[in-house]
Design a protein around this motif. Structure first.
Motif, PDB file in Angstrom:
ATOM      1  N   ASN A   1       0.865  -1.179   0.000  1.00 39.23           N
ATOM      2  CA  ASN A   1       0.000   0.000   0.000  1.00 39.23           C
ATOM      3  C   ASN A   1       0.897   1.223   0.000  1.00 39.23           C
ATOM      4  OD1 ASN A   1      -2.912  -0.799   0.278  1.00 39.23           O
ATOM      5  ND2 ASN A   1      -1.961  -2.037   1.885  1.00 39.23           N
ATOM      6  N   LEU A   2       0.649   2.105  -0.968  1.00 38.31           N
ATOM      7  CA  LEU A   2       1.527   3.267  -1.080  1.00 38.31           C
ATOM      8  C   LEU A   2       0.785   4.388  -1.782  1.00 38.31           C
ATOM      9  CD1 LEU A   2       4.474   4.415  -0.874  1.00 38.31           C
ATOM     10  CD2 LEU A   2       4.857   3.462  -3.141  1.00 38.31           C
ATOM     11  N   GLN A   3       0.960   5.597  -1.273  1.00 37.56           N
ATOM     12  CA  GLN A   3       0.396   6.761  -1.954  1.00 37.56           C
ATOM     13  C   GLN A   3       1.483   7.792  -2.153  1.00 37.56           C
ATOM     14  OE1 GLN A   3      -2.995   8.107   0.236  1.00 37.56           O
ATOM     15  NE2 GLN A   3      -4.225   6.341  -0.381  1.00 37.56           N
ATOM     16  N   VAL A   4       1.526   8.351  -3.338  1.00 33.87           N
ATOM     17  CA  VAL A   4       2.488   9.403  -3.612  1.00 33.87           C
ATOM     18  C   VAL A   4       1.720  10.630  -4.061  1.00 33.87           C
ATOM     19  CG1 VAL A   4       4.520  10.076  -4.930  1.00 33.87           C
ATOM     20  CG2 VAL A   4       4.166   7.670  -4.360  1.00 33.87           C
ATOM     21  N   SER A   5       1.992  11.761  -3.412  1.00 42.10           N
ATOM     22  CA  SER A   5       1.287  12.991  -3.777  1.00 42.10           C
ATOM     23  C   SER A   5       1.995  13.696  -4.917  1.00 42.10           C
ATOM     24  CB  SER A   5       1.234  13.940  -2.590  1.00 42.10           C
ATOM     25  OG  SER A   5       0.807  13.255  -1.463  1.00 42.10           O
ATOM     26  N   GLN A   6       1.250  14.615  -5.514  1.00 44.14           N
ATOM     27  CA  GLN A   6       1.834  15.434  -6.565  1.00 44.14           C
ATOM     28  C   GLN A   6       3.048  16.172  -6.022  1.00 44.14           C
ATOM     29  OE1 GLN A   6      -1.202  16.766  -8.970  1.00 44.14           O
ATOM     30  NE2 GLN A   6       0.280  16.649 -10.611  1.00 44.14           N
ATOM     31  N   LYS A   7       4.108  16.213  -6.819  1.00 48.96           N
ATOM     32  CA  LYS A   7       5.366  16.908  -6.492  1.00 48.96           C
ATOM     33  C   LYS A   7       6.130  16.282  -5.326  1.00 48.96           C
ATOM     34  CE  LYS A   7       4.126  21.220  -8.600  1.00 48.96           C
ATOM     35  NZ  LYS A   7       4.218  22.656  -8.601  1.00 48.96           N
ATOM     36  N   GLU A   8       5.663  15.163  -4.841  1.00 45.25           N
ATOM     37  CA  GLU A   8       6.378  14.517  -3.738  1.00 45.25           C
ATOM     38  C   GLU A   8       7.561  13.734  -4.294  1.00 45.25           C
ATOM     39  OE1 GLU A   8       5.245  11.984   0.279  1.00 45.25           O
ATOM     40  OE2 GLU A   8       4.109  11.676  -1.556  1.00 45.25           O
ATOM     41  N   LYS A   9       8.617  13.646  -3.484  1.00 44.06           N
ATOM     42  CA  LYS A   9       9.773  12.845  -3.869  1.00 44.06           C
ATOM     43  C   LYS A   9       9.939  11.742  -2.848  1.00 44.06           C
ATOM     44  CE  LYS A   9      10.736  17.209  -5.405  1.00 44.06           C
ATOM     45  NZ  LYS A   9       9.399  17.324  -5.948  1.00 44.06           N
ATOM     46  N   ILE A  10       9.852  10.492  -3.319  1.00 46.14           N
ATOM     47  CA  ILE A  10      10.075   9.407  -2.373  1.00 46.14           C
ATOM     48  C   ILE A  10      11.288   8.594  -2.808  1.00 46.14           C
ATOM     49  CG2 ILE A  10       7.649   9.259  -1.713  1.00 46.14           C
ATOM     50  CD1 ILE A  10       7.582   6.613  -3.329  1.00 46.14           C
ATOM     51  N   VAL A  11      11.998   8.094  -1.814  1.00 44.20           N
ATOM     52  CA  VAL A  11      13.132   7.216  -2.082  1.00 44.20           C
ATOM     53  C   VAL A  11      12.779   5.851  -1.527  1.00 44.20           C
ATOM     54  CG1 VAL A  11      15.477   6.677  -1.318  1.00 44.20           C
ATOM     55  CG2 VAL A  11      14.964   8.936  -2.252  1.00 44.20           C
ATOM     56  N   ILE A  12      12.987   4.829  -2.363  1.00 41.61           N
ATOM     57  CA  ILE A  12      12.714   3.463  -1.923  1.00 41.61           C
ATOM     58  C   ILE A  12      14.060   2.761  -1.785  1.00 41.61           C
ATOM     59  CG2 ILE A  12      11.538   1.307  -2.479  1.00 41.61           C
ATOM     60  CD1 ILE A  12       9.742   3.032  -4.379  1.00 41.61           C
ATOM     61  N   CYS A  13      14.320   2.206  -0.613  1.00 40.97           N
ATOM     62  CA  CYS A  13      15.583   1.495  -0.450  1.00 40.97           C
ATOM     63  C   CYS A  13      15.321   0.139   0.192  1.00 40.97           C
ATOM     64  CB  CYS A  13      16.572   2.314   0.377  1.00 40.97           C
ATOM     65  SG  CYS A  13      15.955   2.729   2.008  1.00 40.97           S
ATOM     66  N   GLY A  14      16.355  -0.638   0.272  1.00 41.16           N
ATOM     67  CA  GLY A  14      16.207  -1.969   0.842  1.00 41.16           C
ATOM     68  C   GLY A  14      17.250  -2.888   0.242  1.00 41.16           C
ATOM     69  N   PRO A  15      17.452  -4.065   0.860  1.00 43.52           N
ATOM     70  CA  PRO A  15      18.454  -5.000   0.343  1.00 43.52           C
ATOM     71  C   PRO A  15      18.047  -5.521  -1.035  1.00 43.52           C
ATOM     72  CG  PRO A  15      17.145  -6.025   2.071  1.00 43.52           C
ATOM     73  CD  PRO A  15      16.757  -4.589   2.044  1.00 43.52           C
ATOM     74  N   SER A  16      19.027  -6.084  -1.777  1.00 44.07           N
ATOM     75  CA  SER A  16      18.691  -6.579  -3.107  1.00 44.07           C
ATOM     76  C   SER A  16      17.755  -7.772  -2.988  1.00 44.07           C
ATOM     77  CB  SER A  16      19.950  -6.958  -3.884  1.00 44.07           C
ATOM     78  OG  SER A  16      20.666  -7.930  -3.188  1.00 44.07           O
ATOM     79  N   GLY A  17      16.839  -7.871  -3.900  1.00 41.16           N
ATOM     80  CA  GLY A  17      15.841  -8.935  -3.849  1.00 41.16           C
ATOM     81  C   GLY A  17      14.645  -8.593  -2.989  1.00 41.16           C
ATOM     82  N   SER A  18      14.584  -7.349  -2.502  1.00 44.64           N
ATOM     83  CA  SER A  18      13.464  -6.982  -1.631  1.00 44.64           C
ATOM     84  C   SER A  18      12.230  -6.582  -2.420  1.00 44.64           C
ATOM     85  CB  SER A  18      13.887  -5.842  -0.705  1.00 44.64           C
ATOM     86  OG  SER A  18      14.269  -4.718  -1.461  1.00 44.64           O
ATOM     87  N   GLY A  19      12.359  -6.453  -3.756  1.00 46.96           N
ATOM     88  CA  GLY A  19      11.200  -6.161  -4.592  1.00 46.96           C
ATOM     89  C   GLY A  19      11.040  -4.694  -4.926  1.00 46.96           C
ATOM     90  N   LYS A  20      12.060  -3.864  -4.588  1.00 47.28           N
ATOM     91  CA  LYS A  20      11.887  -2.418  -4.812  1.00 47.28           C
ATOM     92  C   LYS A  20      11.872  -2.051  -6.291  1.00 47.28           C
ATOM     93  CE  LYS A  20      16.773  -1.659  -3.603  1.00 47.28           C
ATOM     94  NZ  LYS A  20      17.191  -3.049  -3.894  1.00 47.28           N
ATOM     95  N   SER A  21      12.746  -2.708  -7.099  1.00 46.35           N
ATOM     96  CA  SER A  21      12.715  -2.438  -8.537  1.00 46.35           C
ATOM     97  C   SER A  21      11.404  -2.904  -9.153  1.00 46.35           C
ATOM     98  CB  SER A  21      13.870  -3.152  -9.249  1.00 46.35           C
ATOM     99  OG  SER A  21      15.064  -2.470  -9.025  1.00 46.35           O
ATOM    100  N   THR A  22      10.973  -4.098  -8.740  1.00 48.15           N
ATOM    101  CA  THR A  22       9.711  -4.635  -9.255  1.00 48.15           C
ATOM    102  C   THR A  22       8.570  -3.676  -8.934  1.00 48.15           C
ATOM    103  OG1 THR A  22      10.593  -6.809  -8.761  1.00 48.15           O
ATOM    104  CG2 THR A  22       8.259  -6.691  -9.288  1.00 48.15           C
ATOM    105  N   LEU A  23       8.604  -3.109  -7.736  1.00 54.94           N
ATOM    106  CA  LEU A  23       7.541  -2.198  -7.324  1.00 54.94           C
ATOM    107  C   LEU A  23       7.418  -1.009  -8.279  1.00 54.94           C
ATOM    108  CD1 LEU A  23       5.430  -1.303  -5.213  1.00 54.94           C
ATOM    109  CD2 LEU A  23       7.276  -0.072  -4.058  1.00 54.94           C
ATOM    110  N   ILE A  24       8.563  -0.347  -8.568  1.00 56.23           N
ATOM    111  CA  ILE A  24       8.391   0.831  -9.435  1.00 56.23           C
ATOM    112  C   ILE A  24       8.161   0.418 -10.888  1.00 56.23           C
ATOM    113  CG2 ILE A  24       9.652   2.390  -7.895  1.00 56.23           C
ATOM    114  CD1 ILE A  24      11.727   2.662 -10.136  1.00 56.23           C
ATOM    115  N   ARG A  25       8.615  -0.781 -11.271  1.00 60.19           N
ATOM    116  CA  ARG A  25       8.319  -1.246 -12.636  1.00 60.19           C
ATOM    117  C   ARG A  25       6.838  -1.574 -12.803  1.00 60.19           C
ATOM    118  NH1 ARG A  25      12.506  -3.103 -15.970  1.00 60.19           N
ATOM    119  NH2 ARG A  25      11.250  -4.874 -16.642  1.00 60.19           N
TER     120      ARG A  25
END
Lengths: 347, 244
Positions: free
Chosen positions: B24-48
């Motif tokens: 569950n995630l919400q991003v507002s207009q003009k907001e900047k979020i950084v997603i981090c975590g160990p490799s294999g945590s699914g962060k790339s998949t999430l933004i893809r």
């Protein structure tokens, strides 16, 4: 490095190299002088009949007298200018292609691939606008070789591209159709396909319709070669990294746009050697149309050598045919290399 | 503020393996979020998933009011509004930098060649590689290629920019030139989702930092709090490793 050093280093560096050098020199000595005297020094170049030949060397009179038939088949002599005209336009446009800017290149390309084929068929076949009709059964010689090769190449390439894409499609119907098509045509010898085109194909047509034999042959060769081209191009498609698809998709390009603008230009560049290879093979396979009664260059040579007035001259005919085939195949090979260099963009 | 990206209970599997678990995630207009975590945590998949380079199997993803489903029209519309920058740059090697930038505006947004070139020039100047416009990607350094890739994405004039580990494939001395461009972009008011290990960048520009592990969002906090008071043990461990 001077000649003596080069010779010593490359030909006489140790005892077995020296031995090999001498063996090869000896083979040259026993084979080249007789070949040269047969082809040139003892050969007869000019004359009107077999009697003019000296008898020891090659009888090039045979080629000289029959050249028109080898080139144009049984095409009527007074109509040969039509073939000449079409080929002059063809080679002129191809020649001009190297010297003009990109914009004119585009126009020439469209002319050559879309307008020229119809123009050529009109010139060759006639029957319209007062041009005398020449039936395809009298077409022959080198003219027919080039006609079949050029048209098969023009048609089989786009079909091959679509089949290659189809075989990688996510849609099962398209994928299995492509796999089936490719494997079917790859699994049968060309000669069988040609027989089928000549003998079996008319059976499937409604009675009364008669598709020209030459058209059937070109369809057969096109379908056969498109399967080979498809597999060559598929190799290229597989070499394109997934990131290229991602990038194209992320910019809003759909399947066709990403393939036409991004994937195919890169994939086709990779497969130029393989495509050239297939086209050269296609060109050299044209003599097989002999089995359905069409006589291109080699077919005409075969016919001429059995003419009672010219018996015993098969060698001259075959050597001539081999040289002509070689010239065209070598030209295609050089052209593909040139294209590869031209399109090289990354280091 | 109105949210421009919304993910509700998003789940995704690669075969048997579940990569995203109830995101569950919400991003507002003009907001900047950084997603981090160990490799294999699914962060790339999430933004893809946000521009549907990956398909999610369960849950809803709503971008700019459009729900992502199998409808190709919607997908292409979203994609022309969401720019993406990849770890491996993915420039088109058979085209010059300028053509890389003008291709999609011409063929997707139906701009004229002249308009597209004006836009491309503007953004290539912004990322400071206008002098390389006529070169092919293979002739550029990694940092220059990545800046060109950012310019290419900007030429579509997107509302949202996604960055998938944009500096991970770069030599250390080239990371800064790319981050500078990204900071500049953030200051210009772009909505950004950035997957990165560059915590300096996160501290400087991010409004919020999201920490992922094993396909789940483990911690989600405004930047200050995230670095100063991480709650989750896994986050603390990750931060202690990456900040030293």
């Amino acid at each position: 490095m001077n000649l003596v050093n080069w010779t010593r280093k490359n030909l006489f560096s140790n005892w077995h190299d020296t031995l090999l050098t001498f063996i090869i020199l000896f083979l040259f000595y026993i084979s080249i002088p007789p070949l040269l005297s047969w082809m040139f020094f003892d050969a007869t170049f000019f004359g009107t009949s077999k009697k003019d030949c000296s008898g020891t060397g090659a009888c090039w009179v045979f080629i000289q007298v029959w050249l028109k038939r080898f080139t144009y088949g049984m095409y009527p002599n007074d109509q040969i200018w039509r073939i000449d005209l079409a080929f002059i336009i063809f080679f002129f446009v191809i020649g001009a292609y190297f010297f003009v800017n990109t914009k004119i290149k585009k126009i020439l390309f469209i002319f050559l691939t879309i307008i020229f084929p119809f123009l050529a068929i009109f010139l060759f076949h006639g029957g319209l606008f007062g041009l005398e009709e020449v039936e395809t059964r009298v077409w022959g010689g080198l003219f027919l070789t080039l006609f079949i090769s050029v048209f098969s190449i023009i048609f089989c390439f786009p079909i091959g591209v679509l089949l290659a894409m189809g075989r990688r499609s996510k849609l099962p119907v398209i994928r299995y159709f492509s796999i089936g098509f490719i494997e079917l045509w790859r699994g049968v010898p060309l000669i069988t396909v040609l027989f089928m085109a000549a003998v079996m194909f008319p059976v499937f047509l409604p009675s009364g319709t008669n598709l020209d034999k030459l058209v059937r042959v070109i369809i057969a060769i096109t379908l056969f070669e498109s399967a080979y081209i498809a597999e060559v191009i598929r190799g290229g498609l597989q070499a394109i990294p997934k990131g290229q698809y991602d990038a194209a998709n992320s910019l809003g390009m759909g399947y066709w746009k990403s393939h036409i603008l991004i994937i195919l230009p890169q994939a086709l560049k990779i497969v130029i050697p393989g495509v050239a290879n297939t086209f050269i093979a296609l060109f050299k396979d044209t003599p097989l149309i002999l089995v359905v009664g069409l006589m291109e260059l080699l077919g005409m040579v075969n016919m001429a050598k059995t003419n009672p007035a010219w018996l015993g001259l098969a060698t001259e005919g075959y050597v001539f045919a081999a040289i002509v085939y070689f010239i065209f195949c070598f030209a295609m090979s050089r052209y593909s290399l040139r294209l590869e260099k031209q399109l090289k963009t990354s280091n | 503020m109105q949210s421009i990206i919304e993910l509700k209970n998003v789940n995704k599997w690669f075969g048997e393996f579940q990569v995203l678990k109830d995101i569950n995630l919400q991003v507002s207009q003009k907001e900047k979020i950084v997603i981090c975590g160990p490799s294999g945590s699914g962060k790339s998949t999430l933004i893809r998933c946000i521009n549907r380079l990956e398909e999610h199997q369960k849950g809803d993803i709503i971008v700019d009011g459009i729900t992502l489903d199998a409808n190709t029209k919607n997908i292409e519309k979203i994609r022309s509004e969401v720019g993406m920058v990849f770890q491996q740059f993915n420039l088109f090697p058979h085209l010059t930098i300028l053509d890389n930038c003008t291709l999609a505006p011409i063929w997707v947004k139906k701009k004229t060649k002249k308009e597209a070139e004006e836009i491309a020039t503007k953004y290539l100047e912004k990322v400071q590689i206008i002098d390389q416009a006529k070169k092919f990607p293979g002739q550029l350094s990694g940092g220059q290629q990545q800046r060109a890739a950012i310019a290419r994405a900007l030429c579509m004039e997107p509302n949202i920019m996604l960055f998938d580990e944009p500096t991970s494939a770069l030599d250390p001395e080239m990371i800064k030139e790319v981050l500078d461009v990204m900071v500049d972009l953030a200051n210009g008011g772009m909505t950004m989702c950035v997957v990165t290990h560059e915590m300096g960048f996160a501290k400087e520009v991010a409004d919020r930092v999201i920490f992922m592990d094993e396909g789940k969002i483990v911690e989600e906090k405004p930047t200050q709090q995230f670095f100063n008071n991480p709650e989750n043990e896994r986050t603390k461990l990750f931060l202690s490793q990456i900040l030293n």
